[in-house]
Scaffold this motif. Structure first.
Motif, PDB file in Angstrom:
ATOM      1  N   ASN A   1     -58.787   3.362   9.800  1.00 12.75           N
ATOM      2  CA  ASN A   1     -59.797   4.195   9.177  1.00 12.75           C
ATOM      3  C   ASN A   1     -59.399   4.609   7.772  1.00 12.75           C
ATOM      4  N   ALA A   2     -58.151   4.929   7.561  1.00 14.52           N
ATOM      5  CA  ALA A   2     -57.724   5.419   6.249  1.00 14.52           C
ATOM      6  C   ALA A   2     -57.857   4.354   5.171  1.00 14.52           C
ATOM      7  N   SER A   3     -57.453   3.133   5.456  1.00 19.58           N
ATOM      8  CA  SER A   3     -57.455   2.087   4.425  1.00 19.58           C
ATOM      9  C   SER A   3     -58.778   1.338   4.331  1.00 19.58           C
ATOM     10  N   GLY A   4     -59.499   1.249   5.409  1.00 22.64           N
ATOM     11  CA  GLY A   4     -60.739   0.478   5.400  1.00 22.64           C
ATOM     12  C   GLY A   4     -60.514  -1.020   5.447  1.00 22.64           C
ATOM     13  N   GLU A   5     -59.279  -1.444   5.680  1.00 22.90           N
ATOM     14  CA  GLU A   5     -58.988  -2.877   5.727  1.00 22.90           C
ATOM     15  C   GLU A   5     -59.602  -3.512   6.963  1.00 22.90           C
ATOM     16  N   VAL A   6     -60.188  -4.671   6.769  1.00 22.32           N
ATOM     17  CA  VAL A   6     -60.740  -5.437   7.882  1.00 22.32           C
ATOM     18  C   VAL A   6     -59.571  -6.161   8.547  1.00 22.32           C
ATOM     19  N   LEU A   7     -59.330  -5.850   9.821  1.00 22.44           N
ATOM     20  CA  LEU A   7     -58.207  -6.443  10.540  1.00 22.44           C
ATOM     21  C   LEU A   7     -58.619  -7.670  11.347  1.00 22.44           C
ATOM     22  N   ALA A   8     -59.879  -7.758  11.711  1.00 24.48           N
ATOM     23  CA  ALA A   8     -60.389  -8.916  12.458  1.00 24.48           C
ATOM     24  C   ALA A   8     -61.854  -9.105  12.095  1.00 24.48           C
ATOM     25  N   TRP A   9     -62.277 -10.366  12.061  1.00 25.23           N
ATOM     26  CA  TRP A   9     -63.666 -10.686  11.714  1.00 25.23           C
ATOM     27  C   TRP A   9     -64.065 -11.880  12.561  1.00 25.23           C
TER      28      TRP A   9
ATOM     29  N   THR B   1     -69.907  -0.211  11.196  1.00 23.18           N
ATOM     30  CA  THR B   1     -68.530   0.184  11.490  1.00 23.18           C
ATOM     31  C   THR B   1     -67.939   0.964  10.331  1.00 23.18           C
ATOM     32  N   ASN B   2     -68.308   0.608   9.111  1.00 22.89           N
ATOM     33  CA  ASN B   2     -67.793   1.342   7.957  1.00 22.89           C
ATOM     34  C   ASN B   2     -68.397   2.741   7.889  1.00 22.89           C
ATOM     35  N   ALA B   3     -69.652   2.898   8.283  1.00 21.11           N
ATOM     36  CA  ALA B   3     -70.266   4.225   8.324  1.00 21.11           C
ATOM     37  C   ALA B   3     -69.541   5.107   9.348  1.00 21.11           C
ATOM     38  N   TYR B   4     -69.206   4.532  10.505  1.00 23.94           N
ATOM     39  CA  TYR B   4     -68.459   5.289  11.510  1.00 23.94           C
ATOM     40  C   TYR B   4     -67.056   5.613  11.004  1.00 23.94           C
ATOM     41  N   ARG B   5     -66.472   4.718  10.245  1.00 25.39           N
ATOM     42  CA  ARG B   5     -65.159   4.993   9.629  1.00 25.39           C
ATOM     43  C   ARG B   5     -65.274   6.198   8.707  1.00 25.39           C
TER      44      ARG B   5
ATOM     45  N   LEU C   1     -67.368   8.687   9.050  1.00 27.73           N
ATOM     46  CA  LEU C   1     -67.394   9.874   9.910  1.00 27.73           C
ATOM     47  C   LEU C   1     -65.973  10.264  10.314  1.00 27.73           C
ATOM     48  N   ALA C   2     -65.185   9.271  10.717  1.00 30.07           N
ATOM     49  CA  ALA C   2     -63.807   9.532  11.139  1.00 30.07           C
ATOM     50  C   ALA C   2     -62.962  10.070   9.994  1.00 30.07           C
ATOM     51  N   ASN C   3     -63.344   9.739   8.775  1.00 30.74           N
ATOM     52  CA  ASN C   3     -62.628  10.218   7.595  1.00 30.74           C
ATOM     53  C   ASN C   3     -63.243  11.505   7.047  1.00 30.74           C
ATOM     54  N   GLY C   4     -63.901  12.256   7.890  1.00 28.56           N
ATOM     55  CA  GLY C   4     -64.418  13.560   7.503  1.00 28.56           C
ATOM     56  C   GLY C   4     -65.602  13.519   6.559  1.00 28.56           C
ATOM     57  N   GLY C   5     -66.383  12.439   6.599  1.00 27.59           N
ATOM     58  CA  GLY C   5     -67.564  12.345   5.746  1.00 27.59           C
ATOM     59  C   GLY C   5     -67.297  11.762   4.374  1.00 27.59           C
ATOM     60  N   ALA C   6     -66.118  11.162   4.191  1.00 30.28           N
ATOM     61  CA  ALA C   6     -65.786  10.512   2.912  1.00 30.28           C
ATOM     62  C   ALA C   6     -66.053   9.016   3.045  1.00 30.28           C
ATOM     63  N   TYR C   7     -66.947   8.492   2.198  1.00 31.64           N
ATOM     64  CA  TYR C   7     -67.336   7.084   2.253  1.00 31.64           C
ATOM     65  C   TYR C   7     -66.593   6.277   1.192  1.00 31.64           C
TER      66      TYR C   7
END
Length: 194
Positions: free
Chosen positions: A1-9, A143-147, A149-155
Motif C-alpha cells: 500500500n505504501a509504495s503502490g508497486e504492482v507486485l503481480a499482474w 485496487t488503487n482506490a482501495y489502496r 483508503l488504506a493510506n488514509g485518503g491519500a491518492y
C-alpha cells in the motif's frame, strides 16, 4: 500500500481463456458493491452520518427522470433499521442508495474521480445507481482506490514499471478513511449478509 508497486499482474489465464487477448486488469467493468465504501466515506466526512447512525433498509421508491427507481438488496429481503456500520459491512443496497441521496448530486462522482476511477459519464447520468456500482472501472483503478483508503485518503497513481511515481495528494480525510477501513475489517459488521 505504501509504495503502490504492482507486485503481480494477471490479465488473463492464457490460452485456456475464451478472451486471452483481453487484459482483465485494464478492462472496464461495472464495479458493483465495491463503490459503497466511497459513498459511506464521503457521508462520514461531511458528517451526514456516523457508523452508529441508523439507516432504513426497507422498501424504497426513488423518483428519477426515467421513472421510479426501486433499489433491492441482493437477497431481495429487508432488514429494517440497521447501523451504517452494518449496512456497509453487510453490503446492503437500499441504505447505500439512501446515503447517496443525502449527498449533493455530483459529489460522489467527483469523489470517485478523485480516487482515480476515471468515470466516463457525468454524475447525473449514473444517478443514485452510482452508489451500487453502475459505473465501469478497471481492476487497476479500483485496487488503487482501495489502496488510497488504506493510506488514509491519500491518492497516488499505481507505480507501474518504467513509469514515474506520483506524489500522494489528499482526496479524503484520514478520519473518514479510517472509519471505512475499520468497518470493512469488522467481521461482526459483515455477519448479517456474509
Amino acid at each position: 500500500n505504501a509504495s503502490g508497486e504492482v507486485l503481480a499482474w494477471v490479465g488473463a489465464n492464457g490460452g485456456s481463456s475464451a478472451a486471452a487477448q483481453v487484459d482483465g486488469v485494464l478492462a472496464r467493468r461495472q464495479a458493483g458493491s465495491t463503490l459503497k465504501p466511497f459513498v459511506y466515506g464521503l457521508a462520514f466526512e461531511r458528517r451526514l452520518i456516523t457508523p452508529a447512525s441508523l439507516l432504513d433498509d426497507g422498501p424504497a421508491e426513488v423518483p428519477t427522470q426515467a421513472g421510479i427507481y426501486l433499489p433491492q438488496n441482493y437477497d431481495k429481503d429487508f432488514k429494517g433499521l440497521v447501523s451504517a456500520r452494518t449496512a456497509l459491512g453487510a453490503s446492503l443496497n437500499i441504505p447505500a442508495v439512501r446515503v447517496a441521496a443525502l449527498l449533493p448530486p455530483d459529489a460522489l462522482h467527483a469523489r470517485l474521480n478523485a480516487f482515480g476511477l476515471g468515470l466516463k459519464e457525468s454524475g447525473g447520468w449514473y444517478g443514485l445507481s452510482l452508489a451500487l456500482g453502475s459505473a465501469e472501472v478497471s481492476l487497476l483503478q479500483l485496487t488503487n482506490a482501495y489502496r488510497s483508503l488504506a493510506n488514509g485518503g491519500a491518492y497516488a497513481a499505481a507505480a507501474l514499471p518504467g513509469q514515474p511515481r506520483t506524489a500522494p495528494r489528499r482526496v479524503a480525510t484520514a478520519a473518514a478513511s479510517h472509519l471505512v477501513a475499520d468497518i470493512l475489517a469488522d467481521n461482526n459488521a459483515r455477519a448479517l449478509t456474509f
